[in-house]
Design an enzyme around this catalytic site. Structure first.
Site, PDB file in Angstrom:
ATOM      1  N   ASN A   9       1.171  -5.752  -5.401  1.00 21.57           N
ATOM      2  CA  ASN A   9       1.473  -4.350  -5.120  1.00 21.57           C
ATOM      3  C   ASN A   9       2.844  -4.329  -4.450  1.00 21.57           C
ATOM      4  O   ASN A   9       2.975  -4.735  -3.305  1.00 21.57           O
ATOM      5  CB  ASN A   9       0.394  -3.769  -4.198  1.00 21.57           C
ATOM      6  CG  ASN A   9       0.716  -2.367  -3.720  1.00 21.57           C
ATOM      7  OD1 ASN A   9       1.656  -1.734  -4.203  1.00 21.57           O
ATOM      8  ND2 ASN A   9      -0.063  -1.871  -2.775  1.00 21.57           N
ATOM      9  N   LYS A  11       4.470  -1.823  -3.553  1.00 21.57           N
ATOM     10  CA  LYS A  11       4.612  -0.685  -2.626  1.00 21.57           C
ATOM     11  C   LYS A  11       5.983  -0.007  -2.855  1.00 21.57           C
ATOM     12  O   LYS A  11       6.448   0.034  -3.984  1.00 21.57           O
ATOM     13  CB  LYS A  11       4.405  -1.146  -1.182  1.00 21.57           C
ATOM     14  CG  LYS A  11       3.084  -1.922  -1.025  1.00 21.57           C
ATOM     15  CD  LYS A  11       2.675  -2.168   0.404  1.00 21.57           C
ATOM     16  CE  LYS A  11       1.359  -2.919   0.438  1.00 21.57           C
ATOM     17  NZ  LYS A  11       0.841  -3.118   1.791  1.00 21.57           N
ATOM     18  N   HIS A  93      -5.301   3.394  -1.979  1.00 18.45           N
ATOM     19  CA  HIS A  93      -4.765   2.400  -1.044  1.00 18.45           C
ATOM     20  C   HIS A  93      -4.787   2.999   0.374  1.00 18.45           C
ATOM     21  O   HIS A  93      -4.555   4.189   0.544  1.00 18.45           O
ATOM     22  CB  HIS A  93      -3.337   2.015  -1.438  1.00 18.45           C
ATOM     23  CG  HIS A  93      -2.862   0.812  -0.687  1.00 18.45           C
ATOM     24  ND1 HIS A  93      -2.419   0.889   0.611  1.00 18.45           N
ATOM     25  CD2 HIS A  93      -2.810  -0.501  -1.037  1.00 18.45           C
ATOM     26  CE1 HIS A  93      -2.099  -0.335   1.015  1.00 18.45           C
ATOM     27  NE2 HIS A  93      -2.325  -1.200   0.037  1.00 18.45           N
ATOM     28  N   GLU A  95      -2.752   2.937   2.660  1.00 19.54           N
ATOM     29  CA  GLU A  95      -1.505   3.611   3.056  1.00 19.54           C
ATOM     30  C   GLU A  95      -1.465   5.040   2.522  1.00 19.54           C
ATOM     31  O   GLU A  95      -0.926   5.939   3.166  1.00 19.54           O
ATOM     32  CB  GLU A  95      -0.297   2.777   2.585  1.00 19.54           C
ATOM     33  CG  GLU A  95      -0.162   1.513   3.430  1.00 19.54           C
ATOM     34  CD  GLU A  95       0.482   0.327   2.741  1.00 19.54           C
ATOM     35  OE1 GLU A  95       1.082   0.493   1.661  1.00 19.54           O
ATOM     36  OE2 GLU A  95       0.362  -0.787   3.293  1.00 19.54           O
ATOM     37  N   GLU A 163      -9.520  -4.299   1.185  1.00 19.43           N
ATOM     38  CA  GLU A 163      -8.325  -4.551   1.978  1.00 19.43           C
ATOM     39  C   GLU A 163      -8.539  -4.031   3.396  1.00 19.43           C
ATOM     40  O   GLU A 163      -8.329  -2.829   3.651  1.00 19.43           O
ATOM     41  CB  GLU A 163      -7.114  -3.836   1.364  1.00 19.43           C
ATOM     42  CG  GLU A 163      -6.802  -4.256  -0.050  1.00 19.43           C
ATOM     43  CD  GLU A 163      -5.345  -3.988  -0.402  1.00 19.43           C
ATOM     44  OE1 GLU A 163      -4.665  -4.933  -0.805  1.00 19.43           O
ATOM     45  OE2 GLU A 163      -4.889  -2.836  -0.248  1.00 19.43           O
ATOM     46  N   GLY A 169      -0.246  -6.545   5.978  1.00 19.26           N
ATOM     47  CA  GLY A 169       1.100  -6.685   6.524  1.00 19.26           C
ATOM     48  C   GLY A 169       1.148  -7.228   7.943  1.00 19.26           C
ATOM     49  O   GLY A 169       2.195  -7.171   8.590  1.00 19.26           O
ATOM     50  N   SER A 207      -2.515  -9.738   3.747  1.00 15.81           N
ATOM     51  CA  SER A 207      -1.852 -10.961   4.222  1.00 15.81           C
ATOM     52  C   SER A 207      -2.211 -12.210   3.420  1.00 15.81           C
ATOM     53  O   SER A 207      -2.267 -13.316   3.972  1.00 15.81           O
ATOM     54  CB  SER A 207      -2.127 -11.175   5.710  1.00 15.81           C
ATOM     55  OG  SER A 207      -1.548 -10.120   6.469  1.00 15.81           O
TER      56      SER A 207
HETATM   57  P1  13P Z   1       0.136  -7.539   2.376  1.00 12.86           P
HETATM   58  O1  13P Z   1      -0.193  -8.635   1.373  1.00 12.86           O
HETATM   59  O2  13P Z   1       1.594  -7.336   2.570  1.00 12.86           O
HETATM   60  O3  13P Z   1      -0.648  -7.702   3.634  1.00 12.86           O
HETATM   61  O4  13P Z   1      -0.370  -6.159   1.710  1.00 12.86           O
HETATM   62  C1  13P Z   1      -1.644  -6.083   1.166  1.00 12.86           C
HETATM   63  C2  13P Z   1      -1.774  -4.802   0.443  1.00 12.86           C
HETATM   64  O5  13P Z   1      -1.791  -3.737   1.029  1.00 12.86           O
HETATM   65  C3  13P Z   1      -1.833  -4.852  -1.024  1.00 12.86           C
HETATM   66  O6  13P Z   1      -2.196  -3.633  -1.570  1.00 12.86           O
END
Ligand code: 13P
Length: 247
Positions: A9, A11, A93, A95, A163, A169, A207
């Protein structure tokens, strides 16, 4: 058997220059033993599809509107993603749930739209740190799963990604026991609502790096990963693909 899926992803990252990473990634894995997917920013989907060439790597969007078209300035519909070359789209997601107030019902509506356009919906769920510390993680994620799965979800049109918000992150990863507990509960919850529960792929995200991927992929009911930061370069993502191939 569930075919394993290494998904990235990107983002809100990626400019045209970064398509060089796709060339490097596909060159590094010319005939992968697992499915590979990069969920790109909408601006790059069409060019990424071109950059991929005949390689089986798949391309996804990161969100879609629940409507096919209309007066929704700035939004992207599932038919548009499909038209640009996507086969998948992430919905729900954390976010987007946090930044845009998306509810489980919104996510289910987006997944329905995705499926209606022939896209595979990658439905994301996960608890916050406060919810985990309150002992609510299992209840939260199974509730999100039930609320976010569209009617008509099948193993072919749906992928579920667990997740934990606190792992995204942050460099913090749940223990393998914690991942196993959640994935087992998700599989169980799927059995209650759909016939093809055994065939639905369950990804872990948060992560994931080359250094911890093998340990995570050894967990029962983990069928792959949804990777954020470590999906942005071929150098970081390639070892994760390899770890999944060896799992
Ligand atoms: P990270 O791998 O940067 O922690 O992000 C995970 C994520 O949100 C994938 O959708």
């Amino acid at each position: 058997m569930r075919r394993k899926l290494a998904a990235g992803n990107w983002k809100m990252n990626g400019l045209v220059d970064d398509l060089a990473q796709i060339k490097a990634l596909t060159d590094a894995h010319p005939a992968p033993d697992v499915d590979m997917l990069i969920c790109a920013p909408a601006t790059l989907i069409a060019q990424m599809a071109w950059a991929r060439g005949p390689h089986p790597m798949q391309i996804g969007g990161q969100d879609c509107h629940a409507a096919r078209s209309g007066a929704h300035t700035g939004d992207i519909s599932a038919p548009m993603l499909r038209d640009a070359g996507a086969s998948h789209v992430i919905v729900g997601h954390s976010e987007r749930r946090a930044d845009h107030g998306e509810t489980d019902a919104d996510v289910a509506a987006k997944a329905t739209a995705a499926n209606a356009s022939g896209l595979i919906a990658v439905i994301c769920i996960g608890e916050t740190l406060a919810q985990r510390e309150a002992g609510e993680a299992l209840a939260v994620v199974t509730g999100q799963l039930r609320g976010s799965l569209p009617e008509g979800a099948t193993a072919a049109n749906t992928v579920v990604a667990y997740e934990p918000v606190w792992a995204i992150g942050t460099g913090k990863v749940p223990t393998t026991d914690q991942i196993a507990e959640i994935h087992g509960a998700l599989r169980h919850a799927l059995r209650d609502v759909m016939r093809e529960a055994e065939a639905v792929r369950l990804l872990y995200g948060g992560s994931v790096k080359g250094a911890n991927a093998a340990e995570i992929f050894a967990v029962a009911d983990v069928d792959g990963a949804l990777v954020g930061g470590a999906s942005l370069t071929a150098e970081d993502f390639s070892p994760i693909v390899t770890a999944l191939e060896n799992a």
